[in-house]
Design a protein around this motif. Structure first.
Motif, PDB file in Angstrom:
ATOM      1  N   TRP A  66       0.823  -1.215   0.000  1.00  0.00           N
ATOM      2  CA  TRP A  66       0.000   0.000   0.000  1.00  0.00           C
ATOM      3  C   TRP A  66       0.853   1.259   0.000  1.00  0.00           C
ATOM      4  CZ3 TRP A  66      -4.306  -1.121  -1.848  1.00  0.00           C
ATOM      5  CH2 TRP A  66      -4.916  -2.336  -1.562  1.00  0.00           C
ATOM      6  N   ARG A  67       2.043   1.153   0.520  1.00  0.00           N
ATOM      7  CA  ARG A  67       2.981   2.287   0.426  1.00  0.00           C
ATOM      8  C   ARG A  67       3.337   2.527  -1.039  1.00  0.00           C
ATOM      9  NH1 ARG A  67       7.648   3.400   4.504  1.00  0.00           N
ATOM     10  NH2 ARG A  67       8.805   5.056   3.474  1.00  0.00           N
ATOM     11  N   ARG A  68       3.621   1.439  -1.753  1.00  0.00           N
ATOM     12  CA  ARG A  68       3.999   1.551  -3.163  1.00  0.00           C
ATOM     13  C   ARG A  68       2.817   2.012  -4.015  1.00  0.00           C
ATOM     14  NH1 ARG A  68       5.535  -3.024  -3.316  1.00  0.00           N
ATOM     15  NH2 ARG A  68       3.727  -4.097  -4.227  1.00  0.00           N
ATOM     16  N   ARG A  69       1.615   1.476  -3.720  1.00  0.00           N
ATOM     17  CA  ARG A  69       0.441   1.863  -4.490  1.00  0.00           C
ATOM     18  C   ARG A  69       0.143   3.353  -4.333  1.00  0.00           C
ATOM     19  NH1 ARG A  69      -3.357  -2.569  -5.317  1.00  0.00           N
ATOM     20  NH2 ARG A  69      -5.037  -1.036  -5.401  1.00  0.00           N
ATOM     21  N   ILE A  71       2.347   5.775  -3.634  1.00  0.00           N
ATOM     22  CA  ILE A  71       3.370   6.567  -4.319  1.00  0.00           C
ATOM     23  C   ILE A  71       3.105   6.583  -5.821  1.00  0.00           C
ATOM     24  CG2 ILE A  71       5.823   6.626  -4.890  1.00  0.00           C
ATOM     25  CD1 ILE A  71       6.382   5.525  -2.084  1.00  0.00           C
ATOM     26  N   GLU A  72       2.614   5.440  -6.363  1.00  0.00           N
ATOM     27  CA  GLU A  72       2.404   5.348  -7.807  1.00  0.00           C
ATOM     28  C   GLU A  72       1.106   6.012  -8.252  1.00  0.00           C
ATOM     29  OE1 GLU A  72       2.487   1.202  -8.506  1.00  0.00           O
ATOM     30  OE2 GLU A  72       4.672   0.993  -8.287  1.00  0.00           O
ATOM     31  N   ARG A  73       0.019   5.875  -7.448  1.00  0.00           N
ATOM     32  CA  ARG A  73      -1.294   6.308  -7.931  1.00  0.00           C
ATOM     33  C   ARG A  73      -2.013   7.297  -7.021  1.00  0.00           C
ATOM     34  NH1 ARG A  73      -3.723   0.281  -9.233  1.00  0.00           N
ATOM     35  NH2 ARG A  73      -1.742  -0.686  -9.853  1.00  0.00           N
ATOM     36  N   GLY A  74      -1.425   7.613  -5.864  1.00  0.00           N
ATOM     37  CA  GLY A  74      -2.090   8.517  -4.945  1.00  0.00           C
ATOM     38  C   GLY A  74      -3.196   7.821  -4.161  1.00  0.00           C
ATOM     39  N   ILE A  75      -4.165   8.600  -3.667  1.00  0.00           N
ATOM     40  CA  ILE A  75      -5.240   8.040  -2.845  1.00  0.00           C
ATOM     41  C   ILE A  75      -6.064   7.015  -3.628  1.00  0.00           C
ATOM     42  CG2 ILE A  75      -7.401   8.608  -1.655  1.00  0.00           C
ATOM     43  CD1 ILE A  75      -6.150  11.165  -0.718  1.00  0.00           C
ATOM     44  N   GLU A  76      -6.228   7.223  -4.927  1.00  0.00           N
ATOM     45  CA  GLU A  76      -7.006   6.269  -5.729  1.00  0.00           C
ATOM     46  C   GLU A  76      -6.395   4.882  -5.696  1.00  0.00           C
ATOM     47  OE1 GLU A  76      -7.446   7.753  -9.639  1.00  0.00           O
ATOM     48  OE2 GLU A  76      -8.689   9.482  -9.052  1.00  0.00           O
ATOM     49  N   GLY A  77      -5.089   4.800  -5.525  1.00  0.00           N
ATOM     50  CA  GLY A  77      -4.423   3.505  -5.494  1.00  0.00           C
ATOM     51  C   GLY A  77      -4.721   2.704  -4.244  1.00  0.00           C
ATOM     52  N   LEU A  78      -5.296   3.338  -3.217  1.00  0.00           N
ATOM     53  CA  LEU A  78      -5.617   2.619  -1.980  1.00  0.00           C
ATOM     54  C   LEU A  78      -6.936   1.864  -2.080  1.00  0.00           C
ATOM     55  CD1 LEU A  78      -4.578   5.309   0.658  1.00  0.00           C
ATOM     56  CD2 LEU A  78      -3.230   3.416  -0.240  1.00  0.00           C
ATOM     57  N   HIS A  79      -7.696   2.102  -3.141  1.00  0.00           N
ATOM     58  CA  HIS A  79      -8.951   1.392  -3.323  1.00  0.00           C
ATOM     59  C   HIS A  79      -8.711   0.107  -4.095  1.00  0.00           C
ATOM     60  CE1 HIS A  79     -11.299   4.733  -1.735  1.00  0.00           C
ATOM     61  NE2 HIS A  79     -10.532   5.541  -2.439  1.00  0.00           N
ATOM     62  N   ASP A  80      -9.596  -0.854  -3.893  1.00  0.00           N
ATOM     63  CA  ASP A  80      -9.467  -2.140  -4.563  1.00  0.00           C
ATOM     64  C   ASP A  80      -9.696  -1.988  -6.058  1.00  0.00           C
ATOM     65  OD1 ASP A  80      -8.918  -3.702  -2.289  1.00  0.00           O
ATOM     66  OD2 ASP A  80     -11.039  -3.700  -1.750  1.00  0.00           O
ATOM     67  N   GLU A  81      -8.913  -2.735  -6.828  1.00  0.00           N
ATOM     68  CA  GLU A  81      -9.088  -2.735  -8.268  1.00  0.00           C
ATOM     69  C   GLU A  81     -10.240  -3.663  -8.648  1.00  0.00           C
ATOM     70  OE1 GLU A  81      -5.267  -4.090  -9.445  1.00  0.00           O
ATOM     71  OE2 GLU A  81      -4.453  -2.064  -9.667  1.00  0.00           O
ATOM     72  N   LEU A  82     -10.827  -3.378  -9.797  1.00  0.00           N
ATOM     73  CA  LEU A  82     -11.896  -4.237 -10.276  1.00  0.00           C
ATOM     74  C   LEU A  82     -11.344  -5.619 -10.589  1.00  0.00           C
ATOM     75  CD1 LEU A  82     -13.783  -1.790 -12.692  1.00  0.00           C
ATOM     76  CD2 LEU A  82     -14.460  -2.515 -10.390  1.00  0.00           C
TER      77      LEU A  82
END
Length: 360
Positions: A66-69, A71-82
């Protein structure tokens, strides 16, 4: 000493920090998602992955993910992917029609829809109806009760009583007074089954009646302490006896403001005469159908749940002794109820309710 590859620094803007902090502390947020927010917040404070994993009781791999996600995508990266899966079998239009039918119509010869009835009517499976209702918070099987006051002085009385709660007079006590009538001394027909691992405490559905008592109570809004008496009846004679009991238990240097409902006993001519002869006692009456304004009603709910409802009493005397013992123990650790509603917030809520009623 080897410390591994250096981790990319996590930096947060003020908006991102406030948003993550709010989500991490939200009670409605699932714990797993809240932990992702906490990982980023702790990383932004400079903590390494080991410290974060230990504090949140998760694996270092989870922290790194989640640290890496972030850094790469911002807050949107903390949500589950489809995730891949079977495509939806019901369209948005069908969902809207189903919800509209649930809310605006009723089945034949019934007061509300059930999952099975609506599934049979619409041709959609019961499990799908249930999922849609759950997703949109629709609960046709449940109701809530309300009663609007018709008191012509509703506004004035609400401001008067709420003012006593939020800004009590100096050198005065505010006591919420009422009686809980028909407290029944009920005895279970058979002994209760004790609670155990995997099963609940058990009581018989039938009981023996051994009479009733009336619980008079006065709740001090400043301390939460309760003055109580039990009487066989609840006429004006018993209420006058309770007023004298309050007088004997309240320091003489304080004025006393009593919050009461509109029960006829409280307005009996002899009761009014007693108040006239005791000027330090002032009566404040709640509006009609507004018992929720009287804080002692909340305390009645507490004693009912904790001492009366699940008790088994062979005599009224035993019930009264149980009530007195509960009040004594309650007063040793009492604390005031936190009243936060202002008069204006109450009026706004009632205004919204009136709009809903006028629109039906």
């Amino acid at each position: 000493m080897r410390t591994g590859r250096p981790k990319s620094e996590v930096k947060l803007s003020s908006e991102e920090y406030e948003q993550l902090k709010a989500w991490a502390g939200a009670r409605s947020m699932p714990q797993g998602i809240a932990n992702r927010m906490k990982v980023v917040l702790l990383a932004a404070q400079g903590l390494n992955s080991n410290a974060i994993a230990e504090q949140l009781e998760v694996s270092q791999a989870t922290v790194g993910k989640w640290r890496r996600r972030f850094i790469e995508r911002g807050i949107e990266g903390l949500h589950d992917e489809l995730r891949p899966g079977r495509p939806r079998s019901i369209s948005d239009e069908e969902i809207a029609q189903l919800l509209q039918k649930t809310i605006n119509t009723k089945p034949k010869a019934s007061t509300h829809w059930t999952c099975r009835d609506l599934a049979s009517e619409s041709g959609i499976s019961k499990s799908t109806v249930q999922r849609i209702w759950s997703a949109f918070g629709v609960k046709p099987h449940r109701t809530r009760s309300f009663k609007l006051s018709t008191d012509p002085f509703f506004v004035e009385k609400v401001r008067d009583i709420v003012g006593l709660y939020l800004d009590p007079p100096i050198n005065a006590l505010v006591l919420c007074v009422d009686e809980k009538s028909q407290c029944q001394a009920l005895e279970c027909s058979q002994p209760a089954l004790p609670m155990g691992l995997g099963y609940l405490e058990g009581y018989t559905h039938d009981y023996l009646r051994h009479g009733t008592t009336t619980l008079f109570a006065a709740l001090d809004t400043a301390t939460g302490r309760v003055i109580n008496q039990c009487k066989n009846r609840h006429r004006h004679q018993e209420f006058l006896q309770f007023l004298r009991h309050i007088e004997a238990n309240v320091p003489e240097e304080f004025d006393v403001h009593l919050v009461m409902d509109n029960y006829a006993t409280h307005k009996h001519p002899k009761v009014r005469l007693w108040f006239a002869r005791h000027p330090r006692f002032q009566a404040h009456f709640t509006p009609t159908y507004s018992s929720w304004l009287n804080q002692v009603e909340t305390w009645f709910g507490i004693i009912t749940r904790k001492a009366i409802r699940r008790g088994s009493f062979t005599t009224v005397k035993q019930l009264v002794a149980t009530i007195d013992a509960f009040v004594k123990a309650y007063n040793e650790h009492s604390h005031p109820f936190a009243w936060t509603a202002s008069a204006d917030s109450i009026f706004q809520k009632l205004g919204r309710l009136c709009k809903l009623i006028s629109g039906t």
